[in-house]
Write a protein that holds these residues in place. Structure first.
Motif, PDB file in Angstrom:
ATOM      1  N   PRO A 129      39.859  35.152  23.953  1.00 33.59           N
ATOM      2  CA  PRO A 129      40.823  34.518  24.869  1.00 33.59           C
ATOM      3  C   PRO A 129      40.659  33.009  25.035  1.00 33.59           C
ATOM      4  O   PRO A 129      39.549  32.497  25.205  1.00 33.59           O
ATOM      5  CB  PRO A 129      40.577  35.255  26.184  1.00 33.59           C
ATOM      6  N   ILE A 130      41.808  32.329  25.011  1.00 40.57           N
ATOM      7  CA  ILE A 130      41.855  30.868  25.143  1.00 40.57           C
ATOM      8  C   ILE A 130      42.677  30.462  26.371  1.00 40.57           C
ATOM      9  O   ILE A 130      42.991  29.297  26.551  1.00 40.57           O
ATOM     10  CB  ILE A 130      42.485  30.236  23.885  1.00 40.57           C
ATOM     11  N   TYR A 131      42.980  31.411  27.253  1.00 39.77           N
ATOM     12  CA  TYR A 131      43.889  31.179  28.370  1.00 39.77           C
ATOM     13  C   TYR A 131      43.139  30.694  29.611  1.00 39.77           C
ATOM     14  O   TYR A 131      41.910  30.858  29.720  1.00 39.77           O
ATOM     15  CB  TYR A 131      44.632  32.479  28.697  1.00 39.77           C
ATOM     16  N   PRO A 132      43.857  30.127  30.582  1.00 40.30           N
ATOM     17  CA  PRO A 132      43.211  29.751  31.849  1.00 40.30           C
ATOM     18  C   PRO A 132      42.509  30.942  32.487  1.00 40.30           C
ATOM     19  O   PRO A 132      43.033  32.062  32.498  1.00 40.30           O
ATOM     20  CB  PRO A 132      44.388  29.261  32.695  1.00 40.30           C
ATOM     21  N   THR A 133      41.328  30.699  33.028  1.00 32.88           N
ATOM     22  CA  THR A 133      40.486  31.765  33.550  1.00 32.88           C
ATOM     23  C   THR A 133      39.460  31.194  34.516  1.00 32.88           C
ATOM     24  O   THR A 133      38.961  30.078  34.307  1.00 32.88           O
ATOM     25  CB  THR A 133      39.751  32.482  32.397  1.00 32.88           C
ATOM     26  N   PRO A 134      39.111  31.940  35.572  1.00 36.47           N
ATOM     27  CA  PRO A 134      37.984  31.518  36.432  1.00 36.47           C
ATOM     28  C   PRO A 134      36.630  31.712  35.758  1.00 36.47           C
ATOM     29  O   PRO A 134      35.594  31.333  36.319  1.00 36.47           O
ATOM     30  CB  PRO A 134      38.120  32.434  37.656  1.00 36.47           C
ATOM     31  N   ASN A 135      36.619  32.364  34.589  1.00 37.90           N
ATOM     32  CA  ASN A 135      35.388  32.580  33.813  1.00 37.90           C
ATOM     33  C   ASN A 135      34.380  33.472  34.527  1.00 37.90           C
ATOM     34  O   ASN A 135      33.174  33.304  34.357  1.00 37.90           O
ATOM     35  CB  ASN A 135      34.745  31.243  33.426  1.00 37.90           C
ATOM     36  N   ARG A 136      34.858  34.432  35.287  1.00 38.05           N
ATOM     37  CA  ARG A 136      33.927  35.439  35.799  1.00 38.05           C
ATOM     38  C   ARG A 136      33.483  36.359  34.660  1.00 38.05           C
ATOM     39  O   ARG A 136      32.380  36.864  34.659  1.00 38.05           O
ATOM     40  CB  ARG A 136      34.582  36.247  36.928  1.00 38.05           C
ATOM     41  N   ASP A 137      34.405  36.588  33.699  1.00 34.69           N
ATOM     42  CA  ASP A 137      34.067  37.349  32.498  1.00 34.69           C
ATOM     43  C   ASP A 137      34.411  36.527  31.256  1.00 34.69           C
ATOM     44  O   ASP A 137      34.765  37.059  30.223  1.00 34.69           O
ATOM     45  CB  ASP A 137      34.796  38.699  32.482  1.00 34.69           C
ATOM     46  N   PHE A 138      34.326  35.224  31.397  1.00 36.68           N
ATOM     47  CA  PHE A 138      34.441  34.263  30.306  1.00 36.68           C
ATOM     48  C   PHE A 138      35.655  34.521  29.400  1.00 36.68           C
ATOM     49  O   PHE A 138      35.530  34.749  28.205  1.00 36.68           O
ATOM     50  CB  PHE A 138      33.130  34.199  29.529  1.00 36.68           C
ATOM     51  N   GLY A 139      36.817  34.449  30.028  1.00 37.07           N
ATOM     52  CA  GLY A 139      38.067  34.529  29.301  1.00 37.07           C
ATOM     53  C   GLY A 139      38.738  35.877  29.352  1.00 37.07           C
ATOM     54  O   GLY A 139      39.955  35.973  29.154  1.00 37.07           O
ATOM     55  N   TYR A 140      37.992  36.926  29.621  1.00 37.07           N
ATOM     56  CA  TYR A 140      38.589  38.251  29.712  1.00 37.07           C
ATOM     57  C   TYR A 140      39.058  38.555  31.139  1.00 37.07           C
ATOM     58  O   TYR A 140      39.352  39.696  31.475  1.00 37.07           O
ATOM     59  CB  TYR A 140      37.629  39.309  29.160  1.00 37.07           C
ATOM     60  N   ASP A 141      39.110  37.530  31.956  1.00 35.74           N
ATOM     61  CA  ASP A 141      39.729  37.579  33.285  1.00 35.74           C
ATOM     62  C   ASP A 141      40.771  36.453  33.314  1.00 35.74           C
ATOM     63  O   ASP A 141      40.472  35.330  33.676  1.00 35.74           O
ATOM     64  CB  ASP A 141      38.690  37.426  34.393  1.00 35.74           C
ATOM     65  N   ILE A 142      41.974  36.780  32.923  1.00 37.71           N
ATOM     66  CA  ILE A 142      43.019  35.778  32.672  1.00 37.71           C
ATOM     67  C   ILE A 142      43.806  35.490  33.944  1.00 37.71           C
ATOM     68  O   ILE A 142      44.256  36.414  34.621  1.00 37.71           O
ATOM     69  CB  ILE A 142      43.954  36.263  31.551  1.00 37.71           C
ATOM     70  N   SER A 143      43.992  34.212  34.231  1.00 35.74           N
ATOM     71  CA  SER A 143      44.787  33.821  35.397  1.00 35.74           C
ATOM     72  C   SER A 143      46.165  33.279  35.006  1.00 35.74           C
ATOM     73  O   SER A 143      47.009  33.037  35.863  1.00 35.74           O
ATOM     74  CB  SER A 143      44.036  32.777  36.239  1.00 35.74           C
ATOM     75  N   ASP A 144      46.403  33.091  33.704  1.00 33.22           N
ATOM     76  CA  ASP A 144      47.707  32.650  33.218  1.00 33.22           C
ATOM     77  C   ASP A 144      47.832  33.064  31.760  1.00 33.22           C
ATOM     78  O   ASP A 144      47.142  32.521  30.889  1.00 33.22           O
ATOM     79  CB  ASP A 144      47.854  31.126  33.354  1.00 33.22           C
ATOM     80  N   TYR A 145      48.708  34.017  31.474  1.00 33.40           N
ATOM     81  CA  TYR A 145      48.839  34.558  30.127  1.00 33.40           C
ATOM     82  C   TYR A 145      49.502  33.594  29.148  1.00 33.40           C
ATOM     83  O   TYR A 145      49.414  33.794  27.935  1.00 33.40           O
ATOM     84  CB  TYR A 145      49.666  35.845  30.151  1.00 33.40           C
ATOM     85  N   VAL A 146      50.199  32.598  29.646  1.00 33.80           N
ATOM     86  CA  VAL A 146      50.992  31.752  28.749  1.00 33.80           C
ATOM     87  C   VAL A 146      50.563  30.288  28.815  1.00 33.80           C
ATOM     88  O   VAL A 146      51.355  29.384  28.590  1.00 33.80           O
ATOM     89  CB  VAL A 146      52.505  31.903  29.037  1.00 33.80           C
ATOM     90  N   GLY A 147      49.300  30.071  29.120  1.00 32.21           N
ATOM     91  CA  GLY A 147      48.758  28.720  29.129  1.00 32.21           C
ATOM     92  C   GLY A 147      47.472  28.655  28.321  1.00 32.21           C
ATOM     93  O   GLY A 147      47.025  29.652  27.743  1.00 32.21           O
ATOM     94  N   ILE A 148      46.894  27.480  28.271  1.00 32.83           N
ATOM     95  CA  ILE A 148      45.626  27.253  27.577  1.00 32.83           C
ATOM     96  C   ILE A 148      44.600  26.782  28.609  1.00 32.83           C
ATOM     97  O   ILE A 148      44.904  25.938  29.463  1.00 32.83           O
ATOM     98  CB  ILE A 148      45.765  26.180  26.474  1.00 32.83           C
ATOM     99  N   ALA A 149      43.391  27.316  28.536  1.00 35.41           N
ATOM    100  CA  ALA A 149      42.322  26.873  29.431  1.00 35.41           C
ATOM    101  C   ALA A 149      42.126  25.364  29.281  1.00 35.41           C
ATOM    102  O   ALA A 149      41.978  24.874  28.151  1.00 35.41           O
ATOM    103  CB  ALA A 149      41.021  27.605  29.101  1.00 35.41           C
TER     104      ALA A 149
END
Length: 532
Positions: free
Chosen positions: A57-77
């Motif tokens: 995953p390359i999407y925005p995320t709080p990184n609780r599970d380092f990308g496998y917790d996605i906060s925006d499916y259509v953006g880039i971290a």
């Protein structure tokens, strides 16, 4: 790259190189890998001979599970770049003949995703039913016995809604409700967003867990006599996950994914099935996912011949039309050189494993660093980021040991440490060594592409003894014998079966050779030849 078959079947027999972006290459000095770093190293991947790149995953995320917790499916971290950076990366990959595959995590989101932020507000808002909510039992305890894959109950209490919500993983990863058609439609639109942008396919995270039992029935226990040492090590593995995931109804979710994929030409979707591999037949096929992989190889610690034979002759026997994905490594498991050999490196084992992997039937998934023979990194407690490592340290250190950054050069200061036994296997060190694991990796990928039988032929296992594994690959007008000595210390011998004769050598590893109707195999040796 010469992938066989029609354009729509480019993935059959292909080599897919997996990148864990956070640990690939940092170009701005913050210690975290980024899209610009991936673009910069595409020539390394193309030079390896890979056909496609799969990005975790390359999407925005709080990184609780380092990308496998996605906060925006259509953006880039933000730490990885922008959508413009992604478009440049995609164009650069395509210019090199590389397909680009994205990880999609549609089973759950981050608790910071706008959908969940709205869903948690009340029992009657527009997205109140987009996640799996349930009432507490009379005494306030959780609705059922479902256990989180990361330990503890798979339910967390929300004081605002005064209900529990289901999370198969961390409490910060609430489960989407695929019984709601609006949720399914929104997730399918996520796929279309990236397909419209030009991506070539998706790897579906925990594809077995989209659809849960709406009755919330308890999961039954795994019978005691069937429990492995891995099951006893982690409580969630002591129950059969048949109601929180792996349901018969999950097949229609895979069907919905396939409908979207078929709207586009030449796209590929494969799923991760970490539980109940016997369900593969329900989730893959002409109307479901194109392919899938299980954890049979990547959870194995023994490296014995029956592992490979049983996988094809027992699990896959009922699925003759399936081209499976095969892999020995990924971002979730101990690296194979350590699982199968121990210690801080074993280049002989690394080259043998690569030879075997590239000889098996299926679409090959090769995790970054496997082409360098990297072993697992033994991290100190201060360096642990993974929630699994945080839970079990020091008895188990989680997944960070296989996620340490790629050693491109013998220096650097990334987000996880790179030990000396990785630096001595750095790309710049191996690139100049014709006897390196990297050189061998390039050679066996080229060998696979040069032989139609290895790309897409049938596989038939031969009877062997001890540490010897042998099979033939038959297709494209050729038949290839593949023989391996998986043992570390003892030489082995394989007598050619009646009716088989060597027509020409293809590869000899560690001095393996045929003579007098037999193949002599040194420890960690391999021999491939055309036969008639």
């Amino acid at each position: 790259m010469a992938v066989q078959g029609e354009a729509g079947d480019w993935w059959k027999g292909a080599v897919v190189y997996q990148i864990y972006p956070r640990s690939f290459l940092d170009t701005n000095g913050d210690g975290i890998g980024d899209l610009a770093g991936i673009e910069r190293k595409l020539d390394h991947i193309a030079g390896l001979g890979a056909d496609a790149v799969w990005l975790s995953p390359i999407y925005p995320t709080p990184n609780r599970d380092f990308g496998y917790d996605i906060s925006d499916y259509v953006g880039i971290a933000p730490e990885m770049g922008t959508l413009d950076d992604f478009d440049r990366l995609l164009a650069a990959a395509h210019a090199r003949g590389l397909k680009l595959i994205l990880d999609q995590v549609l089973s759950h989101t981050s608790d910071q995703h706008p959908w969940f932020l709205e869903s948690q507000l009340s029992k009657d808002n527009e997205k109140s039913d987009w996640y799996v909510w349930a009432e507490a039992k009379e005494d306030g305890t959780v609705p059922n016995n479902w256990l989180s894959a990361f330990g503890g109950p798979a339910w967390s209490w929300h004081p605002l809604r005064r209900q529990y919500y289901f999370h198969k993983f961390l409490k910060q990863q609430p489960k989407l409700n695929f019984h709601n058609p609006d949720v399914v439609a929104a997730c399918m639109d996520v796929l279309r967003f990236w397909l419209d942008r030009g991506v070539d396919g998706f790897r579906l995270d925990v594809a077995n867990s989209y659809v849960h039992d709406p009755q919330l029935a308890d999961n039954p226990p795994v019978p005691r006599e069937e429990r492995s040492f891995l099951d006893w090590a982690h409580a969630p593995r002591l129950q059969q996950h048949v109601h929180d995931a792996n349901t018969p109804e999950n097949e229609w979710a895979m069907r919905e994914v396939r409908k979207v994929m078929d709207e586009y030409e030449g796209r590929f979707a494969f799923g991760e099935f970490s539980e109940r591999p016997e369900m593969l037949g329900a989730y893959t096929g002409p109307e479901h996912l194109h392919s899938a992989y299980t954890f049979a190889f990547i959870e194995d610690f023994m490296f014995q011949p029956p592992l490979f034979r049983d996988y094809y002759e027992k699990l896959l026997a009922a699925l003759p039309d399936l081209t499976p994905c095969v892999t020995f490594s990924n971002h979730d498991v101990v690296r194979p050189v350590t699982r199968w050999g121990g210690g801080q490196g074993d280049d002989a084992l690394a080259t043998l494993a690569l030879t075997l992997l590239l000889s098996l039937k299926g679409t090959v998934l090769m995790y970054q660093g496997e082409e360098l023979g990297l072993p697992e990194v033994d991290l100190e407690e201060k360096d642990i980021h993974d929630p699994v490592g945080d839970l079990y340290f020091p008895w188990a250190k989680g997944r960070d040991g296989c996620r340490t950054p790629m050693p491109w050069a013998a220096k650097g200061a990334p987000w996880l440490p790179i030990p000396d036994y990785h630096r001595e296997r750095a790309v710049d060190v191996q690139a100049a060594d014709v006897g390196s694991v990297l050189a061998h990796a390039r050679a066996v990928v080229a060998m696979r592409h040069a032989n139609p039988a290895l790309m897409g032929g049938d596989i038939s296992f031969l009877d062997t003894e001890g540490s010897v594994l042998a099979f033939t690959r038959d297709g494209g007008g050729e038949k290839i014998l593949c023989v391996f000595n998986l043992g570390k210390t003892d030489e082995a011998r394989f007598a050619l079966p009646d009716g088989l004769s060597i027509a020409g050598d293809i590869l000899s590893l560690a001095g393996a050779a045929s003579s007098g109707g037999a193949v002599a195999l040194p420890p960690r040796g391999a021999y491939l030849a055309r036969v008639e």
